[in-house]
Design an enzyme around this catalytic site. Structure first.
Site, PDB file in Angstrom:
ATOM      1  N   TYR A 103       0.819  -1.225   0.000  1.00 52.19           N
ATOM      2  CA  TYR A 103       0.000   0.000   0.000  1.00 52.19           C
ATOM      3  C   TYR A 103       0.851   1.274   0.000  1.00 52.19           C
ATOM      4  O   TYR A 103       0.476   2.274   0.625  1.00 52.19           O
ATOM      5  CB  TYR A 103      -0.941   0.042   1.222  1.00 52.19           C
TER       6      TYR A 103
ATOM      7  N   LYS B 111      -6.681 -13.242  10.598  1.00 53.61           N
ATOM      8  CA  LYS B 111      -5.915 -12.330  11.468  1.00 53.61           C
ATOM      9  C   LYS B 111      -5.596 -12.921  12.852  1.00 53.61           C
ATOM     10  O   LYS B 111      -4.564 -13.537  13.008  1.00 53.61           O
ATOM     11  CB  LYS B 111      -6.638 -10.991  11.568  1.00 53.61           C
TER      12      LYS B 111
ATOM     13  N   TYR C 174     -14.551  -4.136   2.945  1.00 50.68           N
ATOM     14  CA  TYR C 174     -13.216  -4.629   2.604  1.00 50.68           C
ATOM     15  C   TYR C 174     -13.201  -6.127   2.897  1.00 50.68           C
ATOM     16  O   TYR C 174     -13.502  -6.548   4.017  1.00 50.68           O
ATOM     17  CB  TYR C 174     -12.126  -3.925   3.430  1.00 50.68           C
TER      18      TYR C 174
ATOM     19  N   ASP D 154     -17.750 -12.156   7.218  1.00 51.38           N
ATOM     20  CA  ASP D 154     -16.301 -12.038   7.151  1.00 51.38           C
ATOM     21  C   ASP D 154     -15.848 -11.450   8.483  1.00 51.38           C
ATOM     22  O   ASP D 154     -15.853 -10.236   8.679  1.00 51.38           O
ATOM     23  CB  ASP D 154     -15.911 -11.131   5.971  1.00 51.38           C
TER      24      ASP D 154
HETATM   25  C1  LIG Z   1      -7.565  -8.239   6.617  1.00 51.64           C
HETATM   26  C2  LIG Z   1      -8.899  -8.646   6.117  1.00 51.64           C
HETATM   27  C3  LIG Z   1      -9.040  -9.578   5.065  1.00 51.64           C
HETATM   28  C4  LIG Z   1      -7.858 -10.141   4.314  1.00 51.64           C
HETATM   29  O1  LIG Z   1      -7.031 -10.931   5.092  1.00 51.64           O
HETATM   30  P1  LIG Z   1      -5.525 -11.202   4.604  1.00 51.64           P
HETATM   31  O2  LIG Z   1      -5.014 -12.210   5.588  1.00 51.64           O
HETATM   32  O3  LIG Z   1      -4.806  -9.903   4.652  1.00 51.64           O
HETATM   33  O4  LIG Z   1      -5.612 -11.740   3.222  1.00 51.64           O
HETATM   34  C5  LIG Z   1     -10.319  -9.950   4.692  1.00 51.64           C
HETATM   35  N1  LIG Z   1     -11.403  -9.442   5.307  1.00 51.64           N
HETATM   36  C6  LIG Z   1     -11.310  -8.553   6.312  1.00 51.64           C
HETATM   37  C7  LIG Z   1     -12.546  -8.044   6.961  1.00 51.64           C
HETATM   38  C8  LIG Z   1     -10.061  -8.102   6.737  1.00 51.64           C
HETATM   39  O5  LIG Z   1      -9.974  -7.185   7.712  1.00 51.64           O
END
Ligand SMILES: *Cc1c(COP(=O)(O)O)cnc(C)c1O
Length: 399
Positions: free
Chosen positions: A6, A250, A133, A223
């Site tokens: 980024y 994460k 996102y 998500d």
């Molecule tokens: C960080 C994130 C992702 C992507 O995860 P990566 O391990 O970076 O590929 C997907 N969805 C949400 C809500 C996120 O915060």
């Protein structure tokens, strides 16, 4: 040479060189920093946690990795058993992958193929949120609504397969009314939209989404890559409203190793389970179920349970509110607080330019983006450390 994320490489400020990390602290050669970002929200137990270290070392004594293609192993089995019993409802089927983006891809693929397997070939569309996102891979960029990816829109035009709506019940109802025959899923970051600007919305929206998904047979995907493991103050938002597919990443491994899981319920799994080989889920990341990642993830969950992490997060929210609720400044548009997340949104991004270096000099690592100054601290942070994170923010505005 490293190509950093980024960043415009030509103009970026050189990154801080980290030489050690322990607890909530990052160490450079000459500075000790409270990590107020938890390495992209993942390091919930802090760095160099003795029990997490030990879990990895123990597994390393056996083997670091074997693939799940034709092989299996105890670390992955134990983690999937744990998740099956720990996750709400019947989210019993764990598909592992190496990152959140891939795990979201898997969820979207599951939702599409679920209906293709049933011969419902018109169900090609995804309903998603504005400012969403979901990751950086191509389908997740398409489902997301991130300005950084609008070059994709410029190249390909607006996607015919994704509908974006605001977090308003009326827009939700209308989208279902108009598109229900062609939708396979509704995907959302529940309650807290992270990378889209720490936007917070009400649970009533998700309750209504669950009802509409049930009414029209559409799959609901949460998500929780960012919101999972307590960030909203709930263990998972899925504890409040149950999705059909839950994506975690994460903090899954306590921030030790990239790993993620797409957990599906019985309905979804049964949509793939028959005699037809074409109905199998065709996905298989090379490093899915990595043994080091699975063993540290299991230990991370055990710590979360046994050390009353939800209590820790309640305490963080309480202190956050004491320090930041009602904080005002002509440059500040809004202060938002939920669980272990605090966001100060300013009107003009220029008003937080230079904050990172300002905080660095005061012993706090921060990574503001666009017009958002935020903290998502490790849950093991002590009261005075947490207050320091917020006082540094307020000091910036008091200059
Ligand atoms: C960080 C994130 C992702 C992507 O995860 P990566 O391990 O970076 O590929 C997907 N969805 C949400 C809500 C996120 O915060």
């Amino acid at each position: 040479m490293i190509w950093y994320p980024y960043e415009q490489m030509k103009t970026m400020r050189p990154p801080y060189q980290i030489v050690d990390a322990e607890g909530v602290y990052l160490y450079t050669k000459d500075q000790k920093l409270i990590d107020s970002v938890s390495s992209w929200w993942s390091v919930i137990h802090g760095y160099k946690h003795p029990e997490l270290d030990r879990a990895i070392e123990e597994q390393l004594g056996k083997f670091a990795h074997v693939m799940l293609g034709g092989l299996t192993h105890e670390a992955a089995q134990k983690l999937s058993d744990k998740l099956q019993s720990w996750l709400p409802g019947d989210l019993d089927y764990c598909f592992f992958s190496d990152s959140g983006s891939v795990a979201v891809e898997v969820a979207l693929k599951m939702a599409l193929q679920y209906f293709m397997n049933r011969g419902e070939t018109a169900r090609t569309k995804v309903l998603a949120l504005e400012h969403a996102y979901h990751g950086d891979t191509f389908k997740t960029m398409e489902v997301g609504d991130d300005e950084d990816y609008h070059f994709v829109l410029n190249a390909y035009g607006k996607s015919q397969h994704v509908i974006h709506i605001p977090t308003e019940i009326q827009a939700l109802e209308q989208a279902f009314e108009v598109h229900h025959e062609t939708l396979n899923c509704f995907i959302a970051e529940p309650l807290l939209q992270g990378a889209g600007g720490m936007r917070m919305y009400d649970i009533s929206f998700l309750k209504r989404a669950r009802e509409l998904c049930d009414q029209y047979g559409v799959l609901l995907i949460f998500d929780e890559v960012a919101t999972g493991f307590g960030r909203t103050g709930n263990r998972f938002v899925a504890d409040l409203v149950l999705p059909d597919i839950l994506v975690l990443g994460k903090a899954l491994t306590g921030g030790y190793i990239g790993h993620a899981v797409t957990a599906a319920n019985h309905r979804v799994y049964d949509g793939f389970y028959d005699e037809n080989p074409e109905h199998a889920l065709m996905h298989g990341p090379t490093f899915m179920g990595n043994a080091l990642a699975c063993s540290v993830a299991l230990k991370s969950i055990e710590l979360f349970e046994s050390q009353d992490y939800l209590g820790k997060i309640r305490r963080i929210e309480e202190i956050s509110r004491q320090e930041m609720e009602g904080f005002s400044d002509p440059r500040v548009k809004e202060v938002r607080i939920m669980g272990g997340c605090v966001c100060v949104e300013v009107y003009d991004p220029a008003d937080i330019k230079g904050y990172q270096q300002f905080a660095y000099e005061r012993g706090v690592f921060s990574r503001p983006f666009l017009s958002y100054l935020y903290a998502m601290v490790p849950y093991v942070i002590r009261e005075e450390e947490l207050r320091k994170v917020f006082r540094t923010m307020k000091e910036w505005f008091a200059r």
